[in-house]
Design a protein around this motif. Structure first.
Motif, PDB file in Angstrom:
ATOM      1  N   THR A 106       0.834  -1.202   0.000  1.00 35.87           N
ATOM      2  CA  THR A 106       0.000   0.000   0.000  1.00 35.87           C
ATOM      3  C   THR A 106       0.870   1.254   0.000  1.00 35.87           C
ATOM      4  O   THR A 106       0.630   2.192  -0.782  1.00 35.87           O
ATOM      5  CB  THR A 106      -0.936   0.011   1.215  1.00 35.87           C
ATOM      6  OG1 THR A 106      -1.785  -1.146   1.162  1.00 35.87           O
ATOM      7  CG2 THR A 106      -1.788   1.268   1.242  1.00 35.87           C
ATOM      8  N   LYS A 109       2.342   1.544  -3.569  1.00 39.49           N
ATOM      9  CA  LYS A 109       1.410   1.984  -4.607  1.00 39.49           C
ATOM     10  C   LYS A 109       1.041   3.464  -4.422  1.00 39.49           C
ATOM     11  O   LYS A 109       0.975   4.224  -5.403  1.00 39.49           O
ATOM     12  CB  LYS A 109       0.159   1.115  -4.578  1.00 39.49           C
ATOM     13  CG  LYS A 109       0.406  -0.359  -4.873  1.00 39.49           C
ATOM     14  CD  LYS A 109       0.816  -0.631  -6.307  1.00 39.49           C
ATOM     15  CE  LYS A 109      -0.331  -0.537  -7.263  1.00 39.49           C
ATOM     16  NZ  LYS A 109       0.030  -1.031  -8.620  1.00 39.49           N
ATOM     17  N   TYR A 122      -5.255   0.361  -8.750  1.00 37.49           N
ATOM     18  CA  TYR A 122      -5.350  -0.466  -7.548  1.00 37.49           C
ATOM     19  C   TYR A 122      -6.278   0.146  -6.518  1.00 37.49           C
ATOM     20  O   TYR A 122      -6.628   1.326  -6.579  1.00 37.49           O
ATOM     21  CB  TYR A 122      -3.973  -0.630  -6.908  1.00 37.49           C
ATOM     22  CG  TYR A 122      -3.525   0.632  -6.194  1.00 37.49           C
ATOM     23  CD1 TYR A 122      -3.621   0.749  -4.798  1.00 37.49           C
ATOM     24  CD2 TYR A 122      -3.059   1.729  -6.897  1.00 37.49           C
ATOM     25  CE1 TYR A 122      -3.247   1.920  -4.149  1.00 37.49           C
ATOM     26  CE2 TYR A 122      -2.685   2.898  -6.261  1.00 37.49           C
ATOM     27  CZ  TYR A 122      -2.771   2.991  -4.892  1.00 37.49           C
ATOM     28  OH  TYR A 122      -2.421   4.146  -4.245  1.00 37.49           O
ATOM     29  N   SER A 124      -6.680  -0.467  -1.993  1.00 38.36           N
ATOM     30  CA  SER A 124      -6.150  -1.146  -0.813  1.00 38.36           C
ATOM     31  C   SER A 124      -7.255  -1.288   0.227  1.00 38.36           C
ATOM     32  O   SER A 124      -8.079  -0.383   0.396  1.00 38.36           O
ATOM     33  CB  SER A 124      -4.987  -0.338  -0.240  1.00 38.36           C
ATOM     34  OG  SER A 124      -4.464  -0.938   0.916  1.00 38.36           O
ATOM     35  N   ASP A 126      -8.329  -3.016   4.293  1.00 43.74           N
ATOM     36  CA  ASP A 126      -7.900  -3.630   5.544  1.00 43.74           C
ATOM     37  C   ASP A 126      -8.985  -4.510   6.153  1.00 43.74           C
ATOM     38  O   ASP A 126      -8.883  -4.927   7.307  1.00 43.74           O
ATOM     39  CB  ASP A 126      -7.446  -2.582   6.558  1.00 43.74           C
ATOM     40  CG  ASP A 126      -8.558  -1.602   6.937  1.00 43.74           C
ATOM     41  OD1 ASP A 126      -9.714  -1.803   6.504  1.00 43.74           O
ATOM     42  OD2 ASP A 126      -8.248  -0.643   7.662  1.00 43.74           O
ATOM     43  N   ASP A 147      -0.410  -7.273   1.670  1.00 44.93           N
ATOM     44  CA  ASP A 147       0.274  -5.989   1.759  1.00 44.93           C
ATOM     45  C   ASP A 147       1.716  -6.118   2.239  1.00 44.93           C
ATOM     46  O   ASP A 147       2.607  -5.416   1.768  1.00 44.93           O
ATOM     47  CB  ASP A 147      -0.484  -5.063   2.724  1.00 44.93           C
ATOM     48  CG  ASP A 147       0.180  -3.708   2.868  1.00 44.93           C
ATOM     49  OD1 ASP A 147       0.039  -2.882   1.952  1.00 44.93           O
ATOM     50  OD2 ASP A 147       0.853  -3.480   3.889  1.00 44.93           O
ATOM     51  N   ARG A 183      -3.727  -6.389   5.495  1.00 41.20           N
ATOM     52  CA  ARG A 183      -4.227  -5.477   4.464  1.00 41.20           C
ATOM     53  C   ARG A 183      -3.931  -6.114   3.109  1.00 41.20           C
ATOM     54  O   ARG A 183      -2.946  -6.853   2.970  1.00 41.20           O
ATOM     55  CB  ARG A 183      -3.541  -4.110   4.576  1.00 41.20           C
ATOM     56  CG  ARG A 183      -3.970  -3.092   3.539  1.00 41.20           C
ATOM     57  CD  ARG A 183      -3.242  -1.770   3.738  1.00 41.20           C
ATOM     58  NE  ARG A 183      -3.740  -1.055   4.902  1.00 41.20           N
ATOM     59  CZ  ARG A 183      -4.761  -0.211   4.886  1.00 41.20           C
ATOM     60  NH1 ARG A 183      -5.405   0.030   3.756  1.00 41.20           N
ATOM     61  NH2 ARG A 183      -5.136   0.405   5.983  1.00 41.20           N
ATOM     62  N   VAL A 185      -3.914  -5.475  -1.337  1.00 43.27           N
ATOM     63  CA  VAL A 185      -4.015  -4.600  -2.499  1.00 43.27           C
ATOM     64  C   VAL A 185      -4.627  -5.421  -3.625  1.00 43.27           C
ATOM     65  O   VAL A 185      -4.193  -6.546  -3.899  1.00 43.27           O
ATOM     66  CB  VAL A 185      -2.631  -4.061  -2.912  1.00 43.27           C
ATOM     67  CG1 VAL A 185      -2.705  -3.367  -4.268  1.00 43.27           C
ATOM     68  CG2 VAL A 185      -2.092  -3.102  -1.862  1.00 43.27           C
TER      69      VAL A 185
END
Length: 424
Positions: A106, A109, A122, A124, A126, A147, A183, A185
């Motif tokens: 994350t 990115k 993308y 992201s 959680d 992540d 997390r 992505v």
């Protein structure tokens, strides 16, 4: 001069071996090392907890270590470089802040978007619920990534929504990647050919290393699960002179400038995983260390001193450094344990016929030495690496040397380097 190399894989065997070839290097310690480093001249394995910064520092002070080279990503993300620098110990590798570029996808990115570095679209997440809802809005194939650090295995290519839902369940509910999956992505799938662009960076100075191409998927033809890497070759014809210049201008320099602007000036190996299609270049990810298995074929081609290269980077003298490469090609084929990258057995005895030619080098990875026997200790066990006047000859030399190694369940891809032949 005494050097400490941190790590235990094929990358660390290659780095330690290359440093040991310098006549001015008295000893290379490797923590913890493997059976291959144990058996090399001038190299000694050391039992250290590489994630205990104090232990590493104390060893350096007690043994007059003049340079530390950090191989794997975990100690970098854990701040080993910051700690050693605070003790005035020379260390080659990025500090904790810069290592976020690999430690969090994350962070990476978001960084790419902020500094105009080309990458896939993308989002992201959680939590499982929001990630699932997002799948309703995207096209497939798509890519789901844990992540955090997942030993190169946290990237899942999903051909359809069902596969993506399964990937999210594995990450969020089954905890397949531990804390690395707190997390995720989700990003667009990119078509093209992958290449590894690795450079030595010191603040605003950069020396690109020889180009290479990794093979991530476990099976021939790039099918099956992603692995830490099943083989690599160098140089990579897909990185033409024009592409090389553009990667420097459009990817590496903006990344270096961006990190500096964020307060994280970079020192160490900086590795851009690229997707190249025609004249389009996009960054898949950044690694903050040398790639494995790219290190092995690249080190076989390096004719100048790795030690001096790292020291010049630490001392901010890269601009004056001259790097020399063999004109020969190299190919490295990973020999893996049955079941890798999922469950596999260890402690399997290995038979090695130690009759390698001057153009062949067997780099150990998942091996250990007990009671005068070499045993398997990991999924990727060896990287059989060889030189050749052409890529085709290098490939043949690597594969022809493989029968010199045998252990129960050993397997390897049969097509490492072949995609380079069509571009050669």
């Amino acid at each position: 001069m005494k050097i400490l190399v941190i790590g235990s894989g094929g990358r660390e065997h290659a780095l330690a071996w290359k440093c040991s070839t310098d006549k001015f290097v008295e000893k290379v310690y490797v923590a913890p090392g493997n059976a291959g480093t144990l058996l090399e001249e001038k190299i000694e394995n050391i039992s250290l907890d590489i994630n205990n910064n104090e232990d590493v520092s104390n060893f350096c002070v007690s043994n007059n270590i003049e340079l530390v080279i950090v191989g794997p990503e975990d100690p970098l993300v854990n701040g080993l470089v910051d700690f050693l620098e605070s003790k005035n110990i020379k260390v080659f590798g990025p500090r904790k802040g810069a290592a976020q570029l690999e430690g969090s996808k994350t962070f990476a990115k978001d960084f790419f978007i902020k500094y105009g570095i080309p990458t896939a679209n993308y989002k992201s997440f959680d939590n499982h619920h929001d990630a699932l809802k997002y799948l309703e809005k995207i096209d497939f194939p798509s890519v789901v990534k844990a992540d955090g650090l997942a030993a190169g295995k946290g990237v899942i290519i999903c051909d359809d929504r069902e596969a993506a839902e399964k990937a999210l369940e594995d990450i969020f509910e089954s905890n397949a990647f531990g804390d690395a999956g707190n997390r995720v992505v989700i990003e667009d799938f990119l078509n093209g050919e992958e290449a590894s662009f690795i450079a030595v960076v010191s603040d605003d100075q950069i020396i690109p290393l020889a180009t290479s191409q990794d093979h991530k998927a476990v099976g021939d033809g790039d099918v099956g699960l992603n692995t830490g890497g099943m083989g690599a070759y160098s140089p990579a014809p897909v990185v033409t002179d024009e592409i090389h210049k553009r990667v420097i201008d459009e990817v590496m320099l903006p990344t270096m400038d961006g990190l500096k602007a964020e307060g994280f000036p970079y020192l160490g190996f900086l590795y851009a995983g690229l997707m190249i299609e025609g004249d389009e270049i996009k960054v898949l990810e950044f690694n903050c260390r040398f790639g494995d298995p790219e290190t092995q074929p690249i080190m076989l081609r390096l004719e100048s001193s790795l030690t001096n290269l790292c020291l010049d980077a630490v001392n901010k003298k890269l601009d004056a450094h001259q790097i020399e490469w063999s004109s020969m090609h190299s190919c490295g084929v990973v020999l893996a344990s049955s079941g890798y990258p999922e469950d596999y057995e260890t402690n399997i005895e290995i038979d090695i016929k130690n009759h390698f030619s001057e153009n062949e080098k067997l780099f150990h990875a998942g091996t250990k030495f007990i009671d005068n026997k070499i045993l398997t200790s990991g999924g990727r066990v060896f990287c059989m690496t060889a030189l050749g006047e052409t890529l085709e000859i290098a490939i043949d030399n690597a594969y022809n040397a493989i029968p010199k190694i045998n252990f129960e369940g050993m397997f390897f891809r049969n097509d490492i380097g072949k995609k380079g032949l069509k571009n050669d």
